[in-house]
Design a protein around this motif. Structure first.
Motif, PDB file in Angstrom:
ATOM      1  N   ILE A 126       0.837  -1.205   0.000  1.00 47.15           N
ATOM      2  CA  ILE A 126       0.000   0.000   0.000  1.00 47.15           C
ATOM      3  C   ILE A 126       0.870   1.253   0.000  1.00 47.15           C
ATOM      4  O   ILE A 126       0.609   2.210  -0.735  1.00 47.15           O
ATOM      5  CB  ILE A 126      -0.943  -0.011   1.217  1.00 47.15           C
ATOM      6  CG1 ILE A 126      -1.958  -1.151   1.090  1.00 47.15           C
ATOM      7  CG2 ILE A 126      -1.661   1.331   1.355  1.00 47.15           C
ATOM      8  CD1 ILE A 126      -2.820  -1.347   2.313  1.00 47.15           C
ATOM      9  N   SER A 127       1.909   1.246   0.818  1.00 53.18           N
ATOM     10  CA  SER A 127       2.803   2.397   0.874  1.00 53.18           C
ATOM     11  C   SER A 127       3.517   2.602  -0.462  1.00 53.18           C
ATOM     12  O   SER A 127       3.661   3.742  -0.931  1.00 53.18           O
ATOM     13  CB  SER A 127       3.825   2.205   1.994  1.00 53.18           C
ATOM     14  OG  SER A 127       4.733   3.279   2.039  1.00 53.18           O
ATOM     15  N   ARG A 129       2.493   1.790  -3.453  1.00 52.33           N
ATOM     16  CA  ARG A 129       1.529   2.359  -4.409  1.00 52.33           C
ATOM     17  C   ARG A 129       1.305   3.847  -4.132  1.00 52.33           C
ATOM     18  O   ARG A 129       1.285   4.665  -5.055  1.00 52.33           O
ATOM     19  CB  ARG A 129       0.206   1.606  -4.315  1.00 52.33           C
ATOM     20  CG  ARG A 129      -0.866   2.114  -5.283  1.00 52.33           C
ATOM     21  CD  ARG A 129      -2.241   1.676  -4.869  1.00 52.33           C
ATOM     22  NE  ARG A 129      -2.612   2.221  -3.554  1.00 52.33           N
ATOM     23  CZ  ARG A 129      -3.739   1.913  -2.927  1.00 52.33           C
ATOM     24  NH1 ARG A 129      -4.592   1.062  -3.471  1.00 52.33           N
ATOM     25  NH2 ARG A 129      -3.991   2.446  -1.744  1.00 52.33           N
ATOM     26  N   ASN A 130       1.150   4.189  -2.859  1.00 49.76           N
ATOM     27  CA  ASN A 130       0.892   5.587  -2.505  1.00 49.76           C
ATOM     28  C   ASN A 130       2.073   6.495  -2.824  1.00 49.76           C
ATOM     29  O   ASN A 130       1.897   7.706  -3.003  1.00 49.76           O
ATOM     30  CB  ASN A 130       0.538   5.688  -1.026  1.00 49.76           C
ATOM     31  CG  ASN A 130      -0.794   5.024  -0.695  1.00 49.76           C
ATOM     32  OD1 ASN A 130      -1.605   4.755  -1.583  1.00 49.76           O
ATOM     33  ND2 ASN A 130      -1.027   4.758   0.574  1.00 49.76           N
ATOM     34  N   ILE A 149      -4.357  -5.493  -3.587  1.00 52.12           N
ATOM     35  CA  ILE A 149      -4.292  -4.040  -3.737  1.00 52.12           C
ATOM     36  C   ILE A 149      -4.230  -3.683  -5.213  1.00 52.12           C
ATOM     37  O   ILE A 149      -3.384  -4.181  -5.961  1.00 52.12           O
ATOM     38  CB  ILE A 149      -3.056  -3.472  -3.004  1.00 52.12           C
ATOM     39  CG1 ILE A 149      -3.082  -3.884  -1.530  1.00 52.12           C
ATOM     40  CG2 ILE A 149      -3.020  -1.961  -3.140  1.00 52.12           C
ATOM     41  CD1 ILE A 149      -4.319  -3.437  -0.792  1.00 52.12           C
ATOM     42  N   ILE A 247      -8.938  -3.394   4.684  1.00 54.33           N
ATOM     43  CA  ILE A 247      -7.535  -3.017   4.501  1.00 54.33           C
ATOM     44  C   ILE A 247      -6.923  -2.571   5.819  1.00 54.33           C
ATOM     45  O   ILE A 247      -5.787  -2.941   6.159  1.00 54.33           O
ATOM     46  CB  ILE A 247      -7.417  -1.900   3.444  1.00 54.33           C
ATOM     47  CG1 ILE A 247      -7.857  -2.431   2.064  1.00 54.33           C
ATOM     48  CG2 ILE A 247      -5.990  -1.377   3.378  1.00 54.33           C
ATOM     49  CD1 ILE A 247      -7.048  -3.611   1.566  1.00 54.33           C
ATOM     50  N   LYS A 251      -3.820  -4.629   7.415  1.00 55.60           N
ATOM     51  CA  LYS A 251      -2.514  -4.012   7.660  1.00 55.60           C
ATOM     52  C   LYS A 251      -2.008  -4.351   9.060  1.00 55.60           C
ATOM     53  O   LYS A 251      -0.833  -4.675   9.250  1.00 55.60           O
ATOM     54  CB  LYS A 251      -2.602  -2.496   7.481  1.00 55.60           C
ATOM     55  CG  LYS A 251      -2.706  -2.038   6.036  1.00 55.60           C
ATOM     56  CD  LYS A 251      -3.001  -0.559   5.923  1.00 55.60           C
ATOM     57  CE  LYS A 251      -1.838   0.299   6.335  1.00 55.60           C
ATOM     58  NZ  LYS A 251      -2.083   1.741   6.115  1.00 55.60           N
TER      59      LYS A 251
END
Length: 514
Positions: A126-127, A129-130, A149, A247, A251
Motif C-alpha cells: 500500500i505504501s 503504491r501511494n 491491492i 484493509i 494491515k
C-alpha cells in the motif's frame, strides 16, 4: 559504479521509501559496509547476501562495497532489506542491469538465495503504491496478501535466480492478482448463531442494540448461563466490513505476521478473546520494534474479555484511553508507534467470587464484603465506558425443555444493518459512523429527545449519582434503540430501555438513594 534500488520501510502501519545506494570501488581485498543507521539485523544482511550471491553462481569481486540506506536519519530495522542490498551489489558490479526506478523490492534471503516470508507486506505494498511505484517484488509466500491491492503490480519471487532472469528480460515473472469477491465468498465466519441460544432474551436484545450502535457491553451472570456463547455469537450480527475496514484490519494483521496464503486478507470482523494471564504488552502492543497487541488485532471487530473481574486492575485501566481515542500508542526509548484500536469491548463476569450470588437455587458462599470487593474490581471510569450492562440469570429447566426455535442471527442482522445504514447517512459528514462514537457536541446535534424522554432522563439523573459520561451513554443507547425502530426522535420508552440496561448503575442507586 553507484546503483540505486528502492525498498519500503515501515513505522507502525505507515511506510516510507528507502533508497538503497551501493558503491563499489576496486581494492586489494573485499570489504563491505552498511551505513544509514542500520540495526543488528540489517548489519547481518551482508553475511546472508554474500552467501546467496556465491550460491547462485554470481561473484563479489575484490573491491570496497559501501551500501547506504537513505534517508540516514531513520533507524532501519528488520530483514526486508536483504533483497535490495543484494540487487544493489550485483547491479553495481555490472552483473545485472539497472532496475526501474518505479520498482520496489523487499524480502529476507536464505543462505541459498531463497526468499523467506516477512511481516508487513500488505502495508508495504500500500505504501509503495501511494508513493507512486508501479511494481513491487515480494517473497512468493507473502504475495497473496499484497495482490489484493489495485494500482500496483505485485510480483511473487521464489529465489534470486528467478528474479535475476526477470531483470535480464528472460523468463518474466507474472504479477499476481487476487479476486476480492472470491475471498469474501470463501470466508467462513465460524461464529455461533443466536438461534442456538435458549432464553436470555434480555441479553440477546442488549447484543442487538450493541451491534446496531457499536456499543460496549458487559454480561453478568453465574457460570453456565451462556455468557461466552452470546459473546461468540455477537460478530454474526455485526455489519459486513467495508473494503477500507478490511484493509485497515489486514494491515494490522500483516504487521503482526498473522496473514497467510489461504487468508491473505481479513474479510470478516475480528473476534479476539483474551484470558486473565495476558500481559499489558500483549494487550496494548510492544516489543523493541513495536508490534500490534490484542486491542489492535480486534480493530473494527470485537475484543472479548471473559471473567473480566479476574484481570489485573492495572491491565484493565490500560483499556480506558484506547476506548476513548480508538488508538493505542506504544512508547519505546527511541520510538513511538500508534496503532488503531476501534473495537467493541465485550466483557463477561460472575456476580461474585463463587459465582452463585443471586442464583435461585445454588447457595452463595461469599460475604457481602467479598461480593462488593469483587464487583469493584471494575473501576468506575472503566465502567462508564461500557454502555450496556446486562444481568443473565440461569434459564429455568422448563424453558429449556419447551424452548421454541429462536430468532436466527440473519434475522437480527437485518435490523442491525438498517440501523447502521441510518447512522451512516446521518454521520456522512462526520469522522465517525455509529452512535457509540458520538462526541458531546454530536449528541446535541443528532439526538433530539421528546419532552417526555427528556423528563425521564432528568428524573434519573437528579435521583442518582450518574456521571456525565453515563448520562451521555443513556442518550446514545436511546438513539440506537430509536434507530432500530426507524424513529427520528428519541422517545421516553427508548430512554427507559436504555436505563434498564445499566444494571450496575441501578445497584449503585439502590445503595445510595434513601
Amino acid at each position: 559504479m553507484v546503483s540505486k534500488v528502492n525498498s519500503i520501510g515501515l513505522e507502525g502501519l505507515d511506510g516510507y521509501v528507502i533508497e538503497v545506494e551501493t558503491d563499489t570501488r576496486p581494492a586489494a581485498e573485499t570489504r563491505t559496509d552498511v551505513v544509514g543507521l542500520p540495526d543488528t539485523s540489517v548489519k547481518e544482511a551482508m553475511n546472508r547476501v554474500r552467501s546467496a550471491i556465491y550460491n547462485n553462481r554470481y561473484r563479489i569481486p575484490e573491491c570496497n562495497i559501501i551500501t547506504n540506506l537513505a534517508p540516514a536519519s531513520i533507524k532501519k530495522e528488520g530483514t526486508v532489506y536483504d533483497l535490495p542490498i543484494l540487487l544493489g551489489i550485483l547491479i553495481s558490479t555490472g552483473q545485472l542491469p539497472q532496475v526501474s526506478p518505479k520498482a520496489a523490492f523487499i524480502g529476507e534471503l536464505s543462505l541459498s538465495g531463497e526468499l523467506r516470508p516477512c511481516f508487513g507486506v500488505l502495508a508495504s505494498v500500500i505504501s509503495a503504491r501511494n508513493h507512486g511505484f508501479e511494481e513491487i517484488f515480494v517473497p512468493a509466500q507473502n504475495a497473496d496478501e499484497g495482490a489484493v491491492i489495485e494500482g500496483i503490480n505485485v510480483y511473487p519471487v521464489e529465489n534470486i535466480s528467478q528474479l535475476a532472469d526477470h531483470i535480464k528480460g528472460e523468463n518474466l515473472i507474472s504479477p499476481l492478482k487476487r479476486d476480492l469477491s472470491q475471498l469474501r465468498h470463501d470466508a467462513q465466519l465460524g461464529f455461533s448463531d443466536f438461534s442456538a441460544i435458549v432464553g436470555q432474551h434480555g441479553a440477546k436484545r442488549a447484543c442487538e442494540i450493541a451491534a446496531a450502535g457499536g456499543h460496549n457491553i458487559l454480561l453478568i451472570g453465574p457460570p453456565g448461563t451462556g455468557k461466552s456463547m452470546i459473546a461468540k455469537s455477537l460478530p454474526s450480527i455485526l455489519p459486513e466490513m467495508t473494503f477500507d475496514e478490511m484493509i485497515e484490519c489486514s494491515k494490522v494483521y500483516s504487521i503482526a505476521g498473522k496473514l497467510t496464503k489461504d487468508k491473505p486478507l481479513v474479510v470478516t470482523r475480528p473476534f479476539v478473546k483474551s484470558n486473565q494471564n495476558v500481559s499489558i504488552a500483549s494487550m496494548t502492543g510492544g516489543g523493541s520494534s513495536p508490534t500490534p497487541g490484542l486491542i489492535s488485532l480486534a480493530h473494527n471487530g470485537v475484543l472479548f474479555l471473559d471473567e473480566i473481574a479476574e484481570f489485573s486492575v492495572k491491565l484493565l485501566e490500560t483499556l480506558r484511553q484506547p476506548l476513548e481515542d480508538n488508538t493505542v500508542t506504544v512508547n519505546r526509548v527511541k520510538r513511538t508507534v500508534t496503532f488503531p484500536s476501534a473495537f467493541m469491548l465485550v466483557c463477561a463476569m460472575n456476580p461474585c467470587p463463587c459465582g452463585n450470588y443471586g442464583h435461585p437455587t445454588l447457595r452463595c458462599t461469599c460475604t457481602p464484603q467479598q461480593v462488593e470487593k469483587y464487583m469493584n474490581r471494575i473501576s468506575g471510569p472503566l465502567l462508564d465506558r461500557i454502555d450496556l450492562q446486562v444481568e443473565m440469570p440461569p434459564v429455568p429447566i422448563k424453558e429449556i425443555k419447551s424452548a421454541r426455535p429462536a430468532e436466527t442471527s440473519a434475522e437480527i442482522k437485518k435490523r442491525v444493518d438498517r440501523a447502521r445504514q441510518i447512522q451512516q447517512e446521518r454521520y456522512k459528514n462526520e469522522n465517525f459512523n455509529c452512535n457509540a462514537k458520538m462526541s458531546p457536541a454530536a449528541i446535541r446535534q443528532h439526538c433530539h429527545l421528546t419532552d417526555k424522554a427528556t423528563q425521564v432522563l432528568s428524573d434519573v439523573f437528579e435521583k442518582t449519582a450518574l456521571s456525565m459520561r453515563a448520562y451521555d451513554k443513556l442518550i446514545k443507547i436511546g438513539r440506537t434503540i430509536a434507530d432500530l425502530e426507524g424513529k427520528e426522535t428519541v422517545e421516553a420508552d427508548h430512554i427507559s430501555e436504555a436505563v434498564y440496561f445499566r444494571s450496575l448503575d441501578k445497584k449503585y442507586w439502590n445503595r445510595t438513594i434513601v
